[in-house]
Design a protein around this motif. Structure first.
Motif, PDB file in Angstrom:
ATOM      1  N   ALA A   1       0.393  -3.242 -15.081  1.00 32.67           N
ATOM      2  CA  ALA A   1      -0.074  -4.607 -15.355  1.00 32.67           C
ATOM      3  C   ALA A   1       1.029  -5.632 -15.138  1.00 32.67           C
ATOM      4  CB  ALA A   1      -0.604  -4.702 -16.792  1.00 32.67           C
ATOM      5  N   PHE A   2       2.292  -5.203 -15.214  1.00 38.01           N
ATOM      6  CA  PHE A   2       3.421  -6.129 -15.071  1.00 38.01           C
ATOM      7  C   PHE A   2       4.189  -5.888 -13.777  1.00 38.01           C
ATOM      8  CE2 PHE A   2       2.669  -5.591 -19.636  1.00 38.01           C
ATOM      9  CZ  PHE A   2       2.486  -6.909 -20.017  1.00 38.01           C
ATOM     10  N   LYS A   3       3.520  -5.338 -12.774  1.00 36.15           N
ATOM     11  CA  LYS A   3       4.121  -5.156 -11.457  1.00 36.15           C
ATOM     12  C   LYS A   3       3.506  -6.123 -10.459  1.00 36.15           C
ATOM     13  CE  LYS A   3       5.275  -0.207 -11.624  1.00 36.15           C
ATOM     14  NZ  LYS A   3       4.993   1.113 -11.011  1.00 36.15           N
ATOM     15  N   SER A   4       4.271  -6.429  -9.462  1.00 40.91           N
ATOM     16  CA  SER A   4       3.734  -7.172  -8.332  1.00 40.91           C
ATOM     17  C   SER A   4       3.134  -6.176  -7.343  1.00 40.91           C
ATOM     18  CB  SER A   4       4.842  -7.988  -7.657  1.00 40.91           C
ATOM     19  OG  SER A   4       5.827  -7.117  -7.118  1.00 40.91           O
ATOM     20  N   PRO A   5       2.237  -6.613  -6.468  1.00 44.58           N
ATOM     21  CA  PRO A   5       1.675  -5.675  -5.477  1.00 44.58           C
ATOM     22  C   PRO A   5       2.732  -4.997  -4.626  1.00 44.58           C
ATOM     23  CG  PRO A   5       0.369  -7.674  -5.575  1.00 44.58           C
ATOM     24  CD  PRO A   5       1.580  -7.927  -6.419  1.00 44.58           C
ATOM     25  N   ILE A   6       3.794  -5.727  -4.286  1.00 42.57           N
ATOM     26  CA  ILE A   6       4.861  -5.129  -3.472  1.00 42.57           C
ATOM     27  C   ILE A   6       5.612  -4.066  -4.277  1.00 42.57           C
ATOM     28  CG2 ILE A   6       7.010  -5.624  -2.253  1.00 42.57           C
ATOM     29  CD1 ILE A   6       5.950  -8.389  -1.629  1.00 42.57           C
ATOM     30  N   ASP A   7       5.881  -4.359  -5.556  1.00 42.34           N
ATOM     31  CA  ASP A   7       6.559  -3.396  -6.421  1.00 42.34           C
ATOM     32  C   ASP A   7       5.722  -2.135  -6.585  1.00 42.34           C
ATOM     33  OD1 ASP A   7       8.196  -2.130  -8.184  1.00 42.34           O
ATOM     34  OD2 ASP A   7       7.977  -3.577  -9.812  1.00 42.34           O
ATOM     35  N   TYR A   8       4.425  -2.299  -6.718  1.00 36.43           N
ATOM     36  CA  TYR A   8       3.547  -1.134  -6.862  1.00 36.43           C
ATOM     37  C   TYR A   8       3.521  -0.308  -5.582  1.00 36.43           C
ATOM     38  CZ  TYR A   8      -0.724   1.604  -7.454  1.00 36.43           C
ATOM     39  OH  TYR A   8      -1.624   2.633  -7.524  1.00 36.43           O
ATOM     40  N   ALA A   9       3.506  -0.970  -4.445  1.00 36.99           N
ATOM     41  CA  ALA A   9       3.440  -0.251  -3.168  1.00 36.99           C
ATOM     42  C   ALA A   9       4.730   0.519  -2.892  1.00 36.99           C
ATOM     43  CB  ALA A   9       3.154  -1.226  -2.039  1.00 36.99           C
ATOM     44  N   THR A  10       5.862  -0.013  -3.328  1.00 32.37           N
ATOM     45  CA  THR A  10       7.143   0.635  -3.032  1.00 32.37           C
ATOM     46  C   THR A  10       7.528   1.691  -4.064  1.00 32.37           C
ATOM     47  OG1 THR A  10       8.275  -1.182  -4.186  1.00 32.37           O
ATOM     48  CG2 THR A  10       8.014  -1.368  -1.786  1.00 32.37           C
ATOM     49  N   SER A  11       7.263   1.448  -5.343  1.00 31.52           N
ATOM     50  CA  SER A  11       7.725   2.353  -6.395  1.00 31.52           C
ATOM     51  C   SER A  11       6.660   3.323  -6.878  1.00 31.52           C
ATOM     52  CB  SER A  11       8.243   1.542  -7.593  1.00 31.52           C
ATOM     53  OG  SER A  11       7.204   0.738  -8.143  1.00 31.52           O
ATOM     54  N   GLY A  12       5.383   3.038  -6.622  1.00 35.77           N
ATOM     55  CA  GLY A  12       4.337   3.935  -7.074  1.00 35.77           C
ATOM     56  C   GLY A  12       3.816   3.578  -8.463  1.00 35.77           C
TER      57      GLY A  12
ATOM     58  N   GLN B   1     -13.306  -5.128  -8.653  1.00 39.52           N
ATOM     59  CA  GLN B   1     -13.344  -4.023  -7.697  1.00 39.52           C
ATOM     60  C   GLN B   1     -14.248  -4.372  -6.517  1.00 39.52           C
ATOM     61  OE1 GLN B   1     -14.596  -0.658 -10.055  1.00 39.52           O
ATOM     62  NE2 GLN B   1     -12.487  -0.092 -10.494  1.00 39.52           N
ATOM     63  N   GLY B   2     -13.702  -4.294  -5.326  1.00 38.63           N
ATOM     64  CA  GLY B   2     -14.482  -4.532  -4.127  1.00 38.63           C
ATOM     65  C   GLY B   2     -14.969  -3.236  -3.510  1.00 38.63           C
ATOM     66  N   ASP B   3     -15.709  -3.355  -2.438  1.00 33.02           N
ATOM     67  CA  ASP B   3     -16.235  -2.166  -1.764  1.00 33.02           C
ATOM     68  C   ASP B   3     -15.139  -1.387  -1.030  1.00 33.02           C
ATOM     69  OD1 ASP B   3     -18.740  -2.774  -2.659  1.00 33.02           O
ATOM     70  OD2 ASP B   3     -19.290  -3.901  -0.856  1.00 33.02           O
ATOM     71  N   ARG B   4     -14.174  -2.094  -0.463  1.00 34.63           N
ATOM     72  CA  ARG B   4     -13.162  -1.437   0.357  1.00 34.63           C
ATOM     73  C   ARG B   4     -11.738  -1.707  -0.101  1.00 34.63           C
ATOM     74  NH1 ARG B   4     -15.557  -2.731   6.441  1.00 34.63           N
ATOM     75  NH2 ARG B   4     -17.644  -1.798   6.093  1.00 34.63           N
ATOM     76  N   LEU B   5     -11.552  -2.595  -1.038  1.00 44.14           N
ATOM     77  CA  LEU B   5     -10.203  -2.953  -1.455  1.00 44.14           C
ATOM     78  C   LEU B   5     -10.192  -3.201  -2.951  1.00 44.14           C
ATOM     79  CD1 LEU B   5      -7.290  -3.644  -0.599  1.00 44.14           C
ATOM     80  CD2 LEU B   5      -8.042  -6.031  -0.350  1.00 44.14           C
ATOM     81  N   MET B   6      -9.125  -2.726  -3.612  1.00 42.94           N
ATOM     82  CA  MET B   6      -8.978  -2.947  -5.039  1.00 42.94           C
ATOM     83  C   MET B   6      -7.533  -3.323  -5.326  1.00 42.94           C
ATOM     84  SD  MET B   6      -9.777  -0.444  -8.286  1.00 42.94           S
ATOM     85  CE  MET B   6      -8.459   0.686  -7.884  1.00 42.94           C
ATOM     86  N   ASP B   7      -7.338  -4.437  -5.984  1.00 40.73           N
ATOM     87  CA  ASP B   7      -6.008  -4.875  -6.383  1.00 40.73           C
ATOM     88  C   ASP B   7      -5.631  -4.129  -7.658  1.00 40.73           C
ATOM     89  OD1 ASP B   7      -3.686  -6.137  -7.039  1.00 40.73           O
ATOM     90  OD2 ASP B   7      -4.431  -8.168  -6.780  1.00 40.73           O
ATOM     91  N   VAL B   8      -4.746  -3.136  -7.532  1.00 42.54           N
ATOM     92  CA  VAL B   8      -4.425  -2.263  -8.655  1.00 42.54           C
ATOM     93  C   VAL B   8      -3.735  -3.034  -9.768  1.00 42.54           C
ATOM     94  CG1 VAL B   8      -3.154  -0.202  -9.360  1.00 42.54           C
ATOM     95  CG2 VAL B   8      -4.298  -0.272  -7.141  1.00 42.54           C
TER      96      VAL B   8
END
Length: 296
Positions: A54-65, A254-261
């Motif tokens: 909840a406290f990550k940016s999308p880039i941080d989530y993509a790089t660190s998991g 939640q979308g059909d093809r994309l979800m912002d975690v």
């Protein structure tokens, strides 16, 4: 006075007690303890993922998991969810619906259970069985008839449609539970109240209700939390954005093809916080109600 030492041997001997009166742990106790700890870890993993992501940016989530701690606190996911769904409005809808359902369901349950458990109406067993069967019906089986009924009476897309449904459902469970509790109510107490000139209504509110207050408090808390977490019926009968509840608002992300975690994690965290605060406020009430068992 000399201390006397008692040694007990044989198959029937009690387990030796350690210092301070504590019994020694057996291997089975340690296995059970390890199992409880592992179960707690499994339960806490989803909460950890929500809190961390909840406290990550999308880039941080993509790089660190998903399991890594955030490199820097980022509130963009929470802010995005707050603005997109108008979160204060959704919280108010959930609080209003859950509170009204909890109060009405407990009130109806008390009246029904008093008539069944203490009033001893005819066919008591079949009536209790009927309430039990009402709890066994899946919500999916109720959607079409309820949709048709609410459309006919003009309650579709109205919060009172959801309140009516959940009040009936929760009251059915509350009636089934309280009827069993009131059925074991001491007859001496009721007879003493009758001899003192108390009416049925006075017996209910001045004798039965005060003694049953801990149980009713537990039902009130459970009804509130259960109603808060409901998803299918509010999604079906509250299509407009202004009437949606918190669980329905979270699903909108939640979308059909994309979800912002990160946004979804922030939404889940914001949805948990109100119920967590509610539970912490009424924790003592819940504990007292569960441990209350005897009528003195």
């Amino acid at each position: 006075m000399a201390a006397t030492t008692l040694v007990v041997t044989g198959r029937g001997a009690k387990r030796q007690r350690a210092r301070g009166g504590m019994t020694k742990k057996r291997p089975a106790d340690w296995v059970l303890l390890v199992g409880v700890i592992l179960g707690a870890i499994v339960v806490m993993v989803p909460f950890y993922l929500i809190l961390v992501n909840a406290f990550k940016s999308p880039i941080d989530y993509a790089t660190s998991g998903p399991f890594a701690l955030p490199q820097a606190l980022d509130f963009s996911g929470i802010e995005k969810f707050w603005v997109r769904v108008n979160f204060p409005e959704k919280v108010w809808n959930s609080i209003f619906i859950s509170s009204v359902v909890a109060v009405l369901a407990v009130l109806i349950s008390v009246l029904n259970a008093f008539a069944i458990g203490i009033g001893r109406v005819r066919g008591r067993t079949w009536i209790v069985l009927l309430f039990l069967l009402a709890n066994l019906l899946p919500q999916e089986a109720l959607l079409y008839p309820l949709y048709y009924m609410f459309k006919s009476v003009g309650l579709y897309d109205n919060v009172w449609s959801v309140i009516i449904v959940f009040t009936v459902v929760q009251a059915a469970f509350g009636t089934y539970l309280l009827a069993s509790v009131f059925g074991t109510f001491p007859k001496e107490v009721l007879e003493a109240a009758s001899l003192d000139g108390a009416t049925r209504w006075q017996i209910l509110w001045r004798v039965v209700f005060p003694i049953s207050r801990p149980t009713l408090a537990v039902l009130l808390i459970f009804f509130f939390i259960w109603t808060w977490n409901e998803f299918l019926i509010p999604l079906t009968f509250l299509p407009s954005n202004a009437n949606q509840t918190v669980p329905v608002a979270i699903s909108v992300l939640q979308g059909d093809r994309l979800m912002d975690v990160t946004t979804t994690a922030g939404a889940a965290l914001m949805g948990i916080i109100p119920t967590l605060i509610f539970f912490l406020i009424f924790q003592r009430t819940l504990t007292r109600g569960i441990t209350a068992g005897a009528v003195k």
